[in-house]
Write an enzyme that holds these catalytic residues in place. Structure first.
Site, PDB file in Angstrom:
ATOM      1  N   ARG A   1      -0.142  -9.079  13.094  1.00 44.43           N
ATOM      2  CA  ARG A   1      -0.722  -8.024  12.256  1.00 44.43           C
ATOM      3  C   ARG A   1      -1.632  -8.606  11.188  1.00 44.43           C
ATOM      4  O   ARG A   1      -2.661  -8.030  10.849  1.00 44.43           O
ATOM      5  CB  ARG A   1       0.389  -7.189  11.614  1.00 44.43           C
ATOM      6  CG  ARG A   1       1.027  -6.209  12.594  1.00 44.43           C
ATOM      7  CD  ARG A   1       2.390  -5.773  12.134  1.00 44.43           C
ATOM      8  NE  ARG A   1       2.348  -4.936  10.944  1.00 44.43           N
ATOM      9  CZ  ARG A   1       3.362  -4.830  10.083  1.00 44.43           C
ATOM     10  NH1 ARG A   1       4.472  -5.517  10.272  1.00 44.43           N
ATOM     11  NH2 ARG A   1       3.260  -4.057   9.049  1.00 44.43           N
TER      12      ARG A   1
ATOM     13  N   LYS B   1       0.814  -1.220   0.000  1.00 41.13           N
ATOM     14  CA  LYS B   1       0.000   0.000   0.000  1.00 41.13           C
ATOM     15  C   LYS B   1       0.851   1.275   0.000  1.00 41.13           C
ATOM     16  O   LYS B   1       0.580   2.202  -0.738  1.00 41.13           O
ATOM     17  CB  LYS B   1      -0.907   0.065   1.241  1.00 41.13           C
ATOM     18  CG  LYS B   1      -1.995  -0.974   1.295  1.00 41.13           C
ATOM     19  CD  LYS B   1      -2.959  -0.665   2.428  1.00 41.13           C
ATOM     20  CE  LYS B   1      -2.330  -0.596   3.812  1.00 41.13           C
ATOM     21  NZ  LYS B   1      -1.740  -1.847   4.297  1.00 41.13           N
TER      22      LYS B   1
ATOM     23  N   ARG C   1      11.599  -1.947  10.963  1.00 37.79           N
ATOM     24  CA  ARG C   1      10.562  -1.543  11.909  1.00 37.79           C
ATOM     25  C   ARG C   1      10.352  -2.643  12.941  1.00 37.79           C
ATOM     26  O   ARG C   1      10.368  -3.816  12.605  1.00 37.79           O
ATOM     27  CB  ARG C   1       9.254  -1.293  11.157  1.00 37.79           C
ATOM     28  CG  ARG C   1       9.159   0.097  10.578  1.00 37.79           C
ATOM     29  CD  ARG C   1       8.019   0.236   9.599  1.00 37.79           C
ATOM     30  NE  ARG C   1       6.762  -0.350  10.068  1.00 37.79           N
ATOM     31  CZ  ARG C   1       5.632  -0.317   9.354  1.00 37.79           C
ATOM     32  NH1 ARG C   1       5.605   0.264   8.177  1.00 37.79           N
ATOM     33  NH2 ARG C   1       4.541  -0.880   9.822  1.00 37.79           N
TER      34      ARG C   1
ATOM     35  N   ARG D   1      -9.297   1.243   8.999  1.00 34.38           N
ATOM     36  CA  ARG D   1      -8.817  -0.102   9.278  1.00 34.38           C
ATOM     37  C   ARG D   1      -9.826  -0.897  10.083  1.00 34.38           C
ATOM     38  O   ARG D   1      -9.580  -2.056  10.383  1.00 34.38           O
ATOM     39  CB  ARG D   1      -7.533   0.005  10.093  1.00 34.38           C
ATOM     40  CG  ARG D   1      -6.300  -0.594   9.428  1.00 34.38           C
ATOM     41  CD  ARG D   1      -5.195  -0.386  10.424  1.00 34.38           C
ATOM     42  NE  ARG D   1      -3.955  -1.016  10.162  1.00 34.38           N
ATOM     43  CZ  ARG D   1      -2.973  -0.500   9.437  1.00 34.38           C
ATOM     44  NH1 ARG D   1      -3.144   0.614   8.793  1.00 34.38           N
ATOM     45  NH2 ARG D   1      -1.826  -1.130   9.352  1.00 34.38           N
TER      46      ARG D   1
ATOM     47  N   ARG E   1      11.838  -6.118   4.555  1.00 35.47           N
ATOM     48  CA  ARG E   1      11.630  -4.683   4.368  1.00 35.47           C
ATOM     49  C   ARG E   1      12.545  -3.872   5.288  1.00 35.47           C
ATOM     50  O   ARG E   1      12.734  -4.200   6.452  1.00 35.47           O
ATOM     51  CB  ARG E   1      10.170  -4.319   4.676  1.00 35.47           C
ATOM     52  CG  ARG E   1       9.900  -2.829   4.582  1.00 35.47           C
ATOM     53  CD  ARG E   1       8.439  -2.535   4.435  1.00 35.47           C
ATOM     54  NE  ARG E   1       7.700  -2.671   5.683  1.00 35.47           N
ATOM     55  CZ  ARG E   1       6.388  -2.421   5.792  1.00 35.47           C
ATOM     56  NH1 ARG E   1       5.686  -2.074   4.733  1.00 35.47           N
ATOM     57  NH2 ARG E   1       5.785  -2.553   6.943  1.00 35.47           N
TER      58      ARG E   1
HETATM   59  P1  ADP Z   1       1.250  -1.784   7.816  1.00 38.52           P
HETATM   60  O1  ADP Z   1       0.141  -1.443   6.861  1.00 38.52           O
HETATM   61  O2  ADP Z   1       2.504  -2.167   7.132  1.00 38.52           O
HETATM   62  O3  ADP Z   1       0.838  -2.679   8.930  1.00 38.52           O
HETATM   63  P2  ADP Z   1       1.159   0.907   8.903  1.00 38.52           P
HETATM   64  O4  ADP Z   1       2.342   1.761   8.793  1.00 38.52           O
HETATM   65  O5  ADP Z   1      -0.039   1.239   8.092  1.00 38.52           O
HETATM   66  O6  ADP Z   1       1.691  -0.535   8.624  1.00 38.52           O
HETATM   67  O7  ADP Z   1       0.682   0.839  10.448  1.00 38.52           O
HETATM   68  C1  ADP Z   1       1.560   0.538  11.489  1.00 38.52           C
HETATM   69  C2  ADP Z   1       0.796   0.488  12.811  1.00 38.52           C
HETATM   70  O8  ADP Z   1       0.203   1.765  13.088  1.00 38.52           O
HETATM   71  C3  ADP Z   1      -0.376  -0.476  12.849  1.00 38.52           C
HETATM   72  O9  ADP Z   1       0.031  -1.799  13.117  1.00 38.52           O
HETATM   73  C4  ADP Z   1      -1.235   0.142  13.978  1.00 38.52           C
HETATM   74  O10 ADP Z   1      -0.696  -0.133  15.248  1.00 38.52           O
HETATM   75  C5  ADP Z   1      -1.054   1.617  13.728  1.00 38.52           C
HETATM   76  N1  ADP Z   1      -2.102   2.118  12.802  1.00 38.52           N
HETATM   77  C6  ADP Z   1      -1.908   2.633  11.548  1.00 38.52           C
HETATM   78  N2  ADP Z   1      -3.081   2.989  10.985  1.00 38.52           N
HETATM   79  C7  ADP Z   1      -4.052   2.682  11.878  1.00 38.52           C
HETATM   80  C8  ADP Z   1      -5.471   2.789  11.892  1.00 38.52           C
HETATM   81  N3  ADP Z   1      -6.150   3.288  10.840  1.00 38.52           N
HETATM   82  N4  ADP Z   1      -6.128   2.358  12.994  1.00 38.52           N
HETATM   83  C9  ADP Z   1      -5.486   1.867  14.051  1.00 38.52           C
HETATM   84  N5  ADP Z   1      -4.150   1.719  14.112  1.00 38.52           N
HETATM   85  C10 ADP Z   1      -3.431   2.126  13.051  1.00 38.52           C
END
Ligand code: ADP
Ligand code: ZN
Length: 203
Positions: free
Chosen positions: A163, A13, A152, A88, A122
């Site tokens: 996740r 994404k 990360r 999400r 990554r």
């Molecule tokens: P990825 O899509 O690779 O899991 P992101 O960078 O989008 O990683 O998100 C990393 C973390 O940030 C998530 O695992 C969560 O803890 C938090 N997070 C990001 N976006 C949201 C969201 N919309 N709602 C709740 N938590 C979020």
């Protein structure tokens, strides 16, 4: 154009959002990046979300909705934006309906075994946010800004599995929620190939 990118963690994404942002000149709104910035700056919010993010769980809806609402009210979002990582959960999706009218939803699809491979290899730049795969690097240094790349905390194997479970349970229901504006793209090829599918749909 107001776009949402849906997809499991590691489906690509972020990479795709950057390309769309550049091509269509709309800001990329990544809640993950926003939270990581808060953690780095050790703000009040950062202290609250740090351990949640490290565990691979979701930040509470109220907090997340608030920062997105605030961000989308900024002038650069007036003509459109690309949401990467939000909504999400169904409640976030419902809250978004009261904030903005979304035009298109793009679901980025990729098999779980490829996701696990990609996430484990990554590396990200803590300074400019650029994303790399170990295989394209000779040394773990950012090609754009020369910072040392990091893995990360939530890209470690134990957390990746969690996740993916969180995605299935909390986020995948949004696929039905958006069935009327949804298009699917496969990200099993190169980033460029994925982007071509998106362009064909958006143009
Ligand atoms: P990825 O899509 O690779 O899991 P992101 O960078 O989008 O990683 O998100 C990393 C973390 O940030 C998530 O695992 C969560 O803890 C938090 N997070 C990001 N976006 C949201 C969201 N919309 N709602 C709740 N938590 C979020
Ligand atoms: Zn960099």
């Amino acid at each position: 154009m107001k776009i949402i990118l849906l997809g499991a963690p590691g489906s690509g994404k972020g990479t795709l959002a950057k390309k769309i942002s550049k091509e269509y000149n709309i800001p990329q709104i990544s809640t993950g990046d926003m939270f990581r910035t808060c953690v780095k700056e050790e703000s009040e919010l950062g202290k609250k979300v740090k351990s949640i993010m490290e565990s691979g769980a979701l930040v509470p809806d109220e907090v997340t909705i608030e920062i997105v609402k605030d961000r989308l009210s900024k002038v650069d979002c007036k003509n459109g934006f690309i949401l990467d990582g939000f909504p999400r959960t169904i409640s976030q999706g419902e809250a978004l309906e009261n904030i903005s009218q979304i035009d298109k939803v793009i679901l980025v699809e990729l098999d779980n075994d490829i996701i696990i491979d990609r996430l484990s290899s990554r590396r990200t730049c803590p300074n400019c946010g650029e994303i790399y795969s170990l295989s394209e690097l000779e040394n773990e240094v950012c090609k754009k800004c020369n910072s040392n790349l990091i893995q990360r905390d939530d890209d470690k194997p134990e957390t990746i599995k969690h996740r993916l479970e969180v995605y299935e349970k909390s986020t995948a229901p949004l696929i039905n929620f958006y069935s009327d504006k949804l298009v699917k793209v496969s990200s099993s090829g190169t980033p460029e190939e994925t982007f071509e599918q998106v362009k064909a749909f958006l143009n």
